[in-house]
Design an enzyme around this catalytic site. Structure first.
Site, PDB file in Angstrom:
ATOM      1  N   ASP A 137      26.976  30.653  27.136  1.00  0.00           N
ATOM      2  CA  ASP A 137      27.684  30.070  25.994  1.00  0.00           C
ATOM      3  C   ASP A 137      28.742  29.085  26.482  1.00  0.00           C
ATOM      4  OD1 ASP A 137      29.593  31.435  23.148  1.00  0.00           O
ATOM      5  OD2 ASP A 137      28.478  29.583  23.446  1.00  0.00           O
ATOM      6  N   LYS A 139      31.086  26.112  26.930  1.00  0.00           N
ATOM      7  CA  LYS A 139      31.772  25.062  26.175  1.00  0.00           C
ATOM      8  C   LYS A 139      33.215  25.035  26.656  1.00  0.00           C
ATOM      9  CE  LYS A 139      32.139  28.191  22.176  1.00  0.00           C
ATOM     10  NZ  LYS A 139      31.251  29.317  22.520  1.00  0.00           N
ATOM     11  N   ASN A 142      35.449  27.973  26.583  1.00  0.00           N
ATOM     12  CA  ASN A 142      35.160  29.128  27.460  1.00  0.00           C
ATOM     13  C   ASN A 142      35.494  28.852  28.907  1.00  0.00           C
ATOM     14  OD1 ASN A 142      34.326  30.536  25.309  1.00  0.00           O
ATOM     15  ND2 ASN A 142      32.147  30.533  25.806  1.00  0.00           N
ATOM     16  N   ASP A 154      33.426  34.465  29.611  1.00  0.00           N
ATOM     17  CA  ASP A 154      32.534  34.622  28.464  1.00  0.00           C
ATOM     18  C   ASP A 154      33.342  35.216  27.331  1.00  0.00           C
ATOM     19  OD1 ASP A 154      30.833  35.251  26.566  1.00  0.00           O
ATOM     20  OD2 ASP A 154      29.418  36.332  27.804  1.00  0.00           O
ATOM     21  N   THR A 171      30.182  25.646  17.549  1.00  0.00           N
ATOM     22  CA  THR A 171      29.600  25.902  18.866  1.00  0.00           C
ATOM     23  C   THR A 171      28.129  25.511  18.935  1.00  0.00           C
ATOM     24  OG1 THR A 171      28.891  28.069  18.178  1.00  0.00           O
ATOM     25  CG2 THR A 171      31.131  27.898  19.035  1.00  0.00           C
TER      26      THR A 171
HETATM   27  O1  LIG Z   1      43.646  30.237  26.190  1.00  0.00           O
HETATM   28  C1  LIG Z   1      43.517  31.483  26.004  1.00  0.00           C
HETATM   29  O2  LIG Z   1      42.489  32.100  25.700  1.00  0.00           O
HETATM   30  C2  LIG Z   1      44.698  32.311  26.305  1.00  0.00           C
HETATM   31  N1  LIG Z   1      44.858  32.398  27.743  1.00  0.00           N
HETATM   32  N2  LIG Z   1      45.768  31.656  28.384  1.00  0.00           N
HETATM   33  C3  LIG Z   1      45.722  31.949  29.688  1.00  0.00           C
HETATM   34  C4  LIG Z   1      44.727  32.910  29.884  1.00  0.00           C
HETATM   35  N3  LIG Z   1      44.274  33.534  31.005  1.00  0.00           N
HETATM   36  C5  LIG Z   1      43.281  34.423  30.860  1.00  0.00           C
HETATM   37  N4  LIG Z   1      42.702  34.728  29.669  1.00  0.00           N
HETATM   38  C6  LIG Z   1      43.145  34.128  28.545  1.00  0.00           C
HETATM   39  N5  LIG Z   1      42.552  34.449  27.357  1.00  0.00           N
HETATM   40  C7  LIG Z   1      41.511  35.466  27.242  1.00  0.00           C
HETATM   41  C8  LIG Z   1      40.203  34.887  27.700  1.00  0.00           C
HETATM   42  C9  LIG Z   1      39.062  35.835  27.575  1.00  0.00           C
HETATM   43  C10 LIG Z   1      38.203  36.159  28.576  1.00  0.00           C
HETATM   44  N6  LIG Z   1      37.218  36.994  28.232  1.00  0.00           N
HETATM   45  C11 LIG Z   1      37.250  37.358  26.970  1.00  0.00           C
HETATM   46  N7  LIG Z   1      36.269  38.191  26.435  1.00  0.00           N
HETATM   47  C12 LIG Z   1      36.236  38.500  25.110  1.00  0.00           C
HETATM   48  O3  LIG Z   1      37.090  38.130  24.332  1.00  0.00           O
HETATM   49  N8  LIG Z   1      35.150  39.267  24.751  1.00  0.00           N
HETATM   50  C13 LIG Z   1      34.881  39.693  23.470  1.00  0.00           C
HETATM   51  C14 LIG Z   1      35.838  39.758  22.460  1.00  0.00           C
HETATM   52  C15 LIG Z   1      35.446  40.224  21.197  1.00  0.00           C
HETATM   53  C16 LIG Z   1      34.155  40.599  20.942  1.00  0.00           C
HETATM   54  C17 LIG Z   1      33.239  40.508  21.978  1.00  0.00           C
HETATM   55 CL1  LIG Z   1      31.616  40.969  21.678  1.00  0.00          CL
HETATM   56  C18 LIG Z   1      33.587  40.061  23.212  1.00  0.00           C
HETATM   57  S1  LIG Z   1      38.562  36.657  26.161  1.00  0.00           S
HETATM   58  C19 LIG Z   1      44.186  33.186  28.627  1.00  0.00           C
END
Ligand SMILES: O=C(O)Cn1ncc2ncnc(NCCc3cnc(NC(=O)Nc4cccc(Cl)c4)s3)c21
Length: 270
Positions: A137, A139, A142, A154, A171
């Site tokens: 996915d 983009k 991400n 992801d 998306t």
């Molecule tokens: O700009 C920003 O986003 C804020 N930010 N700023 C700095 C920073 N450094 C690290 N991470 C950040 N944000 C979290 C990123 C993620 C990684 N992986 C995820 N996975 C997920 O949400 N999975 C998920 C959720 C709900 C349902 C399902 Cl099925 C799957 S979220 C940061």
């Protein structure tokens, strides 16, 4: 080797810092583990919401995959835990935030910055494909930036699902023809997505931008896109070799890393 005795984390193991972002499925905070002062990002997600949208399976899949991935261009998922209300992801912190916001701030990237980012994304995908992981996915929402290192994350359906992108289709712009036609697809959907990402980094918009979903699908299926006049010939050639309708005609990631557009733009001081 035996399974490491992964301790059960609880929210009390962390001091919660500033709020980094939030959206439909959860809030993201900076946090610090109390014993080691190790800085992480904690993503809080409401169990009720995840079950309502039947996302537990997808979240479990993400956790199973992501917790075993270790590569400089993949955002680390250190672990997770839950209490009766929420599920928490313990993530690597990327201080510069997401590349989507960075791209919108400066409208478009110059060719050397774009090539530097794309080269890192390709290295991350070579690793992902070597681990049998596809279709992440891809983009700009991400991708996260940690002191110039690009990290593929992801996000599942979380805070970035077109909560920032203004276009109608959100998306769908990254879908390749084989997915638009609901056909079998394989890891080569990522080659297409890297072509779309490169175009968006250089132009500030996606190549198949459309006002309606049917028009978007028509343009994707016909690989109907034009280059702005300021694209260099190498950049055009690089993108053309990835945005091929037939997956087998797309250049491989290894070929992409050796393409003149990448080599010409990678200053060897890394
Ligand atoms: O700009 C920003 O986003 C804020 N930010 N700023 C700095 C920073 N450094 C690290 N991470 C950040 N944000 C979290 C990123 C993620 C990684 N992986 C995820 N996975 C997920 O949400 N999975 C998920 C959720 C709900 C349902 C399902 Cl099925 C799957 S979220 C940061």
């Amino acid at each position: 080797e035996g399974t490491k005795n992964k301790r059960q984390w609880t929210i009390d193991d962390f001091e919660i810092g500033k709020h980094l972002g939030s959206g439909k499925f959860g809030k993201v905070y900076l946090a610090r583990e109390k014993q080691t002062h190790f800085v992480v990002v904690l993503k809080f997600m409401k169990k009720k919401q995840l079950t309502e949208c039947r996302l537990e399976k997808q979240l479990r899949r993400e956790i199973d995959i992501q917790s075993h991935l270790k590569h400089p261009n993949i955002l680390r998922l250190y672990g997770y835990f839950w209490d009766d209300l929420r599920i928490y992801l313990i993530l690597e912190y990327a201080p510069e935030g997401d590349v989507f916001s960075e791209l919108r701030r400066c409208y478009r990237f110059n060719e050397s910055k774009a090539a530097n980012y794309i080269s890192q994304v390709i290295q991350g995908f070579i690793y992902l494909h070597s681990q049998g992981v596809i279709h992440r996915d891809l983009k700009p929402e991400n991708l996260l930036n940690s002191c110039g290192s690009i990290k593929i994350a992801d996000f599942g359906w979380s805070i970035h699902s077109n909560s920032k992108r203004k276009t109608l289709c959100g998306t769908l712009e990254y879908l390749p023809p084989e997915m638009v036609r609901n056909e079998e697809y394989d890891f080569r959907v990522d080659y297409w997505a890297i072509g779309v990402l490169t175009y968006e980094f250089l132009a500030g918009d996606t190549p198949f931008e459309s006002l309606s979903k049917p028009e978007l699908y028509k343009r994707i299926d016909a690989t109907d896109f034009q280059f702005p006049i300021f694209f260099s010939n190498e950049a055009q050639d690089f993108i053309r070799r990835l945005l091929k309708r037939s997956p087998s005609e797309r250049m491989t990631l290894e070929m992409a890393l050796r393409h003149p557009w990448i080599l010409r733009n990678i200053c060897d001081d890394g």
